[in-house]
Design an enzyme around this catalytic site. Structure first.
Site, PDB file in Angstrom:
ATOM      1  N   ALA A   1      56.128  22.936  30.452  1.00 32.83           N
ATOM      2  CA  ALA A   1      56.547  23.007  31.849  1.00 32.83           C
ATOM      3  C   ALA A   1      57.509  24.182  31.977  1.00 32.83           C
ATOM      4  O   ALA A   1      58.194  24.549  31.009  1.00 32.83           O
ATOM      5  CB  ALA A   1      57.249  21.713  32.242  1.00 32.83           C
ATOM      6  N   GLU A  44      49.913  18.744  26.313  1.00 32.97           N
ATOM      7  CA  GLU A  44      49.432  17.677  27.215  1.00 32.97           C
ATOM      8  C   GLU A  44      48.184  18.125  27.980  1.00 32.97           C
ATOM      9  O   GLU A  44      47.259  17.335  28.185  1.00 32.97           O
ATOM     10  CB  GLU A  44      50.568  17.263  28.167  1.00 32.97           C
ATOM     11  CG  GLU A  44      51.692  16.577  27.401  1.00 32.97           C
ATOM     12  CD  GLU A  44      52.924  16.296  28.255  1.00 32.97           C
ATOM     13  OE1 GLU A  44      53.501  17.259  28.810  1.00 32.97           O
ATOM     14  OE2 GLU A  44      53.310  15.130  28.376  1.00 32.97           O
ATOM     15  N   GLU A  46      60.027  18.240  23.816  1.00 36.06           N
ATOM     16  CA  GLU A  46      60.919  17.930  24.941  1.00 36.06           C
ATOM     17  C   GLU A  46      62.239  17.329  24.482  1.00 36.06           C
ATOM     18  O   GLU A  46      63.287  17.520  25.103  1.00 36.06           O
ATOM     19  CB  GLU A  46      60.227  16.970  25.926  1.00 36.06           C
ATOM     20  CG  GLU A  46      59.122  17.607  26.759  1.00 36.06           C
ATOM     21  CD  GLU A  46      57.760  17.621  26.091  1.00 36.06           C
ATOM     22  OE1 GLU A  46      57.688  17.362  24.865  1.00 36.06           O
ATOM     23  OE2 GLU A  46      56.772  17.895  26.780  1.00 36.06           O
ATOM     24  N   GLY A  56      54.018  20.467  27.936  1.00 39.45           N
ATOM     25  CA  GLY A  56      52.922  20.402  28.912  1.00 39.45           C
ATOM     26  C   GLY A  56      51.669  21.131  28.437  1.00 39.45           C
ATOM     27  O   GLY A  56      50.566  20.819  28.894  1.00 39.45           O
TER      28      GLY A  56
HETATM   29  N1  CO8 Z   1      59.392  27.693  30.684  1.00 41.85           N
HETATM   30  C1  CO8 Z   1      59.811  28.842  31.246  1.00 41.85           C
HETATM   31  N2  CO8 Z   1      59.811  30.041  30.606  1.00 41.85           N
HETATM   32  C2  CO8 Z   1      59.361  30.055  29.340  1.00 41.85           C
HETATM   33  C3  CO8 Z   1      58.925  28.896  28.689  1.00 41.85           C
HETATM   34  C4  CO8 Z   1      58.922  27.665  29.418  1.00 41.85           C
HETATM   35  N3  CO8 Z   1      58.470  26.511  28.892  1.00 41.85           N
HETATM   36  N4  CO8 Z   1      58.548  29.208  27.423  1.00 41.85           N
HETATM   37  C5  CO8 Z   1      58.777  30.537  27.295  1.00 41.85           C
HETATM   38  N5  CO8 Z   1      59.260  31.053  28.452  1.00 41.85           N
HETATM   39  C6  CO8 Z   1      59.625  32.438  28.731  1.00 41.85           C
HETATM   40  C7  CO8 Z   1      60.921  32.828  28.035  1.00 41.85           C
HETATM   41  O1  CO8 Z   1      62.025  32.399  28.793  1.00 41.85           O
HETATM   42  C8  CO8 Z   1      60.774  34.322  27.935  1.00 41.85           C
HETATM   43  O2  CO8 Z   1      61.088  34.876  29.195  1.00 41.85           O
HETATM   44  P1  CO8 Z   1      61.980  36.238  29.274  1.00 41.85           P
HETATM   45  O3  CO8 Z   1      61.154  37.283  28.554  1.00 41.85           O
HETATM   46  O4  CO8 Z   1      62.105  36.477  30.739  1.00 41.85           O
HETATM   47  O5  CO8 Z   1      63.254  35.936  28.582  1.00 41.85           O
HETATM   48  C9  CO8 Z   1      59.286  34.539  27.727  1.00 41.85           C
HETATM   49  O6  CO8 Z   1      58.656  33.326  28.166  1.00 41.85           O
HETATM   50  C10 CO8 Z   1      58.912  34.754  26.270  1.00 41.85           C
HETATM   51  O7  CO8 Z   1      59.454  33.676  25.522  1.00 41.85           O
HETATM   52  P2  CO8 Z   1      60.391  33.874  24.227  1.00 41.85           P
HETATM   53  O8  CO8 Z   1      61.136  35.162  24.320  1.00 41.85           O
HETATM   54  O9  CO8 Z   1      61.169  32.621  24.043  1.00 41.85           O
HETATM   55  O10 CO8 Z   1      59.262  34.019  23.110  1.00 41.85           O
HETATM   56  P3  CO8 Z   1      59.418  33.666  21.573  1.00 41.85           P
HETATM   57  O11 CO8 Z   1      58.196  34.200  20.909  1.00 41.85           O
HETATM   58  O12 CO8 Z   1      60.729  34.061  21.038  1.00 41.85           O
HETATM   59  O13 CO8 Z   1      59.364  32.062  21.518  1.00 41.85           O
HETATM   60  C11 CO8 Z   1      58.518  29.879  22.088  1.00 41.85           C
HETATM   61  C12 CO8 Z   1      58.209  31.389  21.921  1.00 41.85           C
HETATM   62  C13 CO8 Z   1      58.840  29.265  20.729  1.00 41.85           C
HETATM   63  C14 CO8 Z   1      57.276  29.233  22.683  1.00 41.85           C
HETATM   64  C15 CO8 Z   1      59.736  29.699  23.033  1.00 41.85           C
HETATM   65  O14 CO8 Z   1      59.508  30.474  24.211  1.00 41.85           O
HETATM   66  C16 CO8 Z   1      59.987  28.279  23.452  1.00 41.85           C
HETATM   67  O15 CO8 Z   1      60.528  27.521  22.684  1.00 41.85           O
HETATM   68  N6  CO8 Z   1      59.598  27.916  24.693  1.00 41.85           N
HETATM   69  C17 CO8 Z   1      59.869  26.612  25.246  1.00 41.85           C
HETATM   70  C18 CO8 Z   1      58.972  25.560  24.622  1.00 41.85           C
HETATM   71  C19 CO8 Z   1      59.298  24.196  25.177  1.00 41.85           C
HETATM   72  O16 CO8 Z   1      60.363  23.671  24.982  1.00 41.85           O
HETATM   73  N7  CO8 Z   1      58.321  23.599  25.873  1.00 41.85           N
HETATM   74  C20 CO8 Z   1      58.487  22.307  26.492  1.00 41.85           C
HETATM   75  C21 CO8 Z   1      58.934  22.486  27.890  1.00 41.85           C
HETATM   76  S1  CO8 Z   1      59.350  20.964  28.680  1.00 41.85           S
HETATM   77  C22 CO8 Z   1      57.850  20.277  29.069  1.00 41.85           C
HETATM   78  O17 CO8 Z   1      56.799  20.812  28.822  1.00 41.85           O
HETATM   79  C23 CO8 Z   1      57.963  18.959  29.745  1.00 41.85           C
HETATM   80  C24 CO8 Z   1      56.619  18.500  30.332  1.00 41.85           C
HETATM   81  C25 CO8 Z   1      56.853  17.275  31.180  1.00 41.85           C
HETATM   82  C26 CO8 Z   1      57.641  17.597  32.401  1.00 41.85           C
HETATM   83  C27 CO8 Z   1      57.732  16.451  33.305  1.00 41.85           C
HETATM   84  C28 CO8 Z   1      58.172  16.826  34.696  1.00 41.85           C
HETATM   85  C29 CO8 Z   1      59.600  16.613  35.007  1.00 41.85           C
END
Ligand code: CO8
Length: 262
Positions: A66, A114, A134, A111
């Site tokens: 998400a 999922e 999460e 997500g």
């Molecule tokens: N949301 C928003 N932006 C994101 C997300 C995300 N989930 N993942 C990555 N990005 C963005 C980064 O902020 C970054 O943006 P910017 O260049 O502007 O800084 C860009 O994408 C590239 O990401 P990274 O620089 O972090 O890339 P890396 O190669 O260093 O890392 C990862 C890649 C490991 C995937 C890392 O980006 C990461 O950990 N992302 C988040 C993963 C995560 O925690 N996912 C779970 C999210 S919560 C969820 O899915 C809940 C679902 C249920 C919700 C229910 C509704 C309320």
């Protein structure tokens, strides 16, 4: 309708949806869900389409979860509705009358996992990473992941993944039964297309019947599931393709399916 957060391509009876927010690693926001919802309706209502493929634009991510930037601004009530919206859209994938294949080309986190789990099966590139992280954000999965993962890999493995937030690679996902096949990143889409084309070459009524029976049967007990199978088997026999398939076998020739639904 043209979309901004997804790309929808339809070719040779196969629809492909690309999650298309590469700058945010294809993270799922409200606008993307709205578009996905519309695209899925179009696919469901287009009887010319036999298979859906879901994949991520760019070479790094399927979907990294998400959109955390959007999530962080939500009130608890907005969070609840966002969770419900995601669940409904992913359930729509599951309820499609045609098979859906996830081509996981990179990160499939939160997500993203999922979304892939809502498909009928998953092919993954060697670079794929799955997980429900999460818990690391002080949250829990909210788009059906707690339910679908546990049903697919069993309670214990699902709980370990959800409680620790640890990710798994493609090989582990294969061992867990999350993934059907691991492919070279460069040939992932080719491999998925091969399977999609094979599926699309089958009798349309039988294909839709098979999806309906397996899907509906899984949500009930074995006996009820077998009764659903009886009824749908009988209906499937009435199709032109069933007559063609069985006659072709007896006449020792290849069947020519018309794909006529009714
Ligand atoms: N949301 C928003 N932006 C994101 C997300 C995300 N989930 N993942 C990555 N990005 C963005 C980064 O902020 C970054 O943006 P910017 O260049 O502007 O800084 C860009 O994408 C590239 O990401 P990274 O620089 O972090 O890339 P890396 O190669 O260093 O890392 C990862 C890649 C490991 C995937 C890392 O980006 C990461 O950990 N992302 C988040 C993963 C995560 O925690 N996912 C779970 C999210 S919560 C969820 O899915 C809940 C679902 C249920 C919700 C229910 C509704 C309320």
């Amino acid at each position: 309708m043209s979309f901004e957060n997804i790309i929808l391509e339809i070719k040779n009876h196969i629809a492909t949806i690309y999650f298309n927010r590469p700058k945010a690693l294809n993270a799922l926001n409200n606008a993307l869900f709205d578009e996905l919802d519309i695209a899925l309706d179009q696919i469901r209502d287009n009887t010319d389409i036999s298979v859906l493929i879901l994949t991520g634009a760019g070479d790094k991510a399927f979907v990294a979860g998400a959109d955390i930037a959007e999530l962080v601004k939500m009130t608890p009530l907005q969070g609840k509705y966002f969770s419900r919206k995601g669940q409904k859209v992913f359930s729509k994938i599951e309820a499609l009358p045609i098979p859906a294949i996830a081509a996981v080309n990179g990160f499939a986190l939160g997500g993203g996992s999922e979304a892939a789990l809502a498909c009928d099966f998953i092919y993954a590139s060697q670079k794929a990473i799955f997980g429900l992280p999460e818990i690391n954000l002080g949250l829990i999965p909210g788009f059906g992941g707690t339910q679908r993962l546990a049903r697919l890999v069993g309670e214990n493995r699902a709980k370990e993944m959800i409680f620790t937030g640890k990710t798994i690679n493609a090989q582990q996902a294969l061992e867990y039964g999350i993934v059907n096949k691991i492919c070279d990143p460069d040939t992932l889409m080719e491999e998925v297309m091969k399977t999609a084309n094979l599926i699309a070459s089958k009798g349309k009524v039988a294909l839709r019947s098979a999806k309906e029976v397996v899907q509906n049967g899984l949500n009930t007990d074995l006996e009820t599931g077998c009764r659903i199978e009886n009824d749908v088997f009988g209906l499937t026999m009435a199709s032109e393709d069933a007559k063609e398939g069985t006659s072709a076998f007896l006449e020792k020739r290849k069947p020519v399916f018309t794909g006529k639904l009714y």
